[in-house]
Design an enzyme around this catalytic site. Structure first.
Site, PDB file in Angstrom:
ATOM      1  CB  CYS A  71      -0.719   0.172   1.145  1.00  0.00           C
ATOM      2  SG  CYS A  71      -2.087   1.471   1.495  1.00  0.00           S
ATOM      3  CB  CYS A  77      -3.013   6.153   5.718  1.00  0.00           C
ATOM      4  SG  CYS A  77      -4.542   5.397   6.098  1.00  0.00           S
ATOM      5  CB  CYS A  80      -3.142  -0.727   7.695  1.00  0.00           C
ATOM      6  SG  CYS A  80      -4.487  -0.953   6.480  1.00  0.00           S
ATOM      7  CD  GLU A 335     -27.671  -2.165  21.705  1.00  0.00           C
ATOM      8  OE1 GLU A 335     -27.348  -0.969  22.055  1.00  0.00           O
ATOM      9  OE2 GLU A 335     -26.991  -3.036  21.717  1.00  0.00           O
ATOM     10  CG  ASP A 380     -21.088  -8.972  19.801  1.00  0.00           C
ATOM     11  OD1 ASP A 380     -19.996  -8.497  20.400  1.00  0.00           O
ATOM     12  OD2 ASP A 380     -21.439  -8.674  18.578  1.00  0.00           O
ATOM     13  CB  CYS A 407     -14.315  -6.200  18.920  1.00  0.00           C
ATOM     14  SG  CYS A 407     -14.886  -4.904  20.041  1.00  0.00           S
TER      15      CYS A 407
END
EC number: 2.1.1.-
Length: 450
Positions: A71, A77, A80, A335, A380, A407
């Site tokens: 990239c 940037c 990533c 939620e 989650d 996550c």
């Protein structure tokens, strides 16, 4: 180590936030941008809680794992972190980080199912929020923030983790803005018109949605830009072009008013044979193919649920609950965000699911109001993990299985420890790479009553 001192360290490990970690005077030093195996000169900065952090002044010795980044934006940037590592080494780093955190919490005697590759390593993102601004030289740009900087923008017109249609939409919009001499928003002065370009794609269904976000400081009709989009040779089907008005000073896409310039304000995605309506502002996993791997793992860990009641906690737009509902007796999702619950109900109806109920409210409070008892609980939670009160209530329900989707490896390991301390055993853990070339990793854990 004193603040401002330059020290030489070898990066011996990576942490769960993508920092390289070296040791100086026997103490850990977190190095932003450091790669496993590098030898670097680092300027010491004091981090939070007295933990030392530093920035690279010079790379003295390259890592044996380092490769040339494909990239052209990498390094400048902020999108990533691992473009300069082979994909196999990225996976190994993520796996090692997960196992180390689990070991630290004393989680053992479980089956680790490894880390599953993302079905797509490049071009996998189904959503991007591009920012209008200026680069470090003061030239107009449309793209992502420069690494570690709040104001500078990098023109990411060759980004390889997005679909080619995103790059095409970015270039068309940028050139149009220059041609029309439309002012780009300045976050320092809060003056300007163009703020963001948000592009979403239904990766499995091939639908494209484009959203132009502006202030109200100017009146402009985008009719000719809409025609440019419609005549563009997109590989996807353009189903909608939107104009969102956002005068908030916060650096976020906030909808104060929405206009549909063309088509509709949503797209339809398909996962595991089910349909999901995704609006311009809906939360949805940004790697559709990877999301299918997460939800397939949840199904696998749950086993035969034909006669089971499932609680889907922190359910968001209800994706997991909807994926489980065709197989289960009943699903109850909870939620906090009302708009997300509305989307969950809408998507359940879209799939003809009458056994999925979604409730708006705080998980820790709503659990105490529900009379039904779950056989399986799926959680989650946000990155911070499960609310302690909610965790206590989950355990008090005594479900036969708890499936934890996360996550954040750190809060995942911490919460598994808490469940273990309350009588559950960790049976299986699987890592799934949803975001190649970044440090992020998704986890699914199975716990059963001891």
């Amino acid at each position: 180590m004193a603040k401002g001192e330059i020290v030489t360290v070898k990066i011996e490990e990576m942490d769960f936030k993508g920092y390289g970690v070296g040791y100086c005077e026997g103490k850990p030093l977190k190095v932003r941008g450091g790669i496993l195996g590098q030898r670097v000169a680092v300027r010491v900065k004091k981090g939070k809680k007295g933990r030392a952090e530093g920035e690279i002044v010079e790379v003295i010795e390259r890592s044996p794992f380092e490769v040339e980044s494909p990239c052209p934006h990498f390094g400048e940037c902020g999108g990533c972190t691992y473009q300069n590592l082979s994909y196999e080494n990225q996976l190994k780093i993520k796996k090692d980080v997960v196992l180390k955190l689990l070991e630290k919490e004393g989680i053992k005697d479980f089956e680790f199912l490894g880390i599953e590759r993302s079905p797509k390593v490049y071009g996998y993102r189904n959503k991007m929020e591009y920012t209008f601004g200026t680069d470090r030289e003061g030239k107009k740009a449309l793209g992502l923030h420069r690494k570690g900087k709040f104001y500078d923008v990098v023109m990411t017109d060759k980004c390889n983790i997005v679909d080619e249609d995103f790059t095409k939409a970015l270039s068309l919009t940028f050139n149009y803005a220059l041609e029309k001499n439309l002012p780009f928003y300045d976050k320092k002065t809060h003056e300007g018109y163009l703020r963001y370009l948000v592009v979403r794609k239904a990766s499995k269904n091939g639908e494209l949605l484009i959203n132009i976000v502006t202030t109200t400081q100017l009146k402009h009709k985008f009719d000719d830009l809409v025609e440019l989009y419609r005549s563009a040779n997109f590989s996807s089907t353009l189903v909608g072009v939107l104009h969102t008005y956002n005068d908030s000073w916060s650096d976020a896409v906030i909808c104060e008013k929405l206009e549909v310039l063309y088509g509709r304000d949503y797209l339809i995605e398909e996962l595991l044979g089910l349909k999901f309506k995704i609006s311009a502002f809906s939360f949805f996993q940004t790697n559709s193919y990877g999301a299918e791997r997460i939800y397939s793992t949840v199904r696998e860990f749950a086993g035969d649920v034909s006669n089971k009641t499932i609680f889907d906690l922190y359910c968001g737009t209800g994706t997991i609950g909807i994926v489980m509902a065709p197989l289960a007796r009943k699903v109850i999702g909870i939620e906090l965000v009302e708009e997300a619950v509305f989307s969950a109900k809408e998507n359940a109806a879209l799939n003809g699911l009458e056994n999925a109920v979604f409730i708006a409210g705080d998980v820790s409070k709503k659990l105490r109001e529900i009379k039904e008892k779950p056989d399986i609980v799926v959680v989650d939670p946000p990155r911070s993990g499960v609310n302690p009160k909610a965790l206590e209530d989950i355990v008090n329900f005594e479900p036969e299985k708890i499936i934890y989707v996360s996550c954040n490896p750190e809060s995942f390991a911490r919460d598994l420890r808490l469940f273990v301390d309350k009588g559950y055993a960790v049976k299986k853990v699987k890592a799934i790479d949803m975001f190649p070339h970044t440090y992020h990793v998704e986890l699914v854990g199975l716990l059963e009553k001891s």
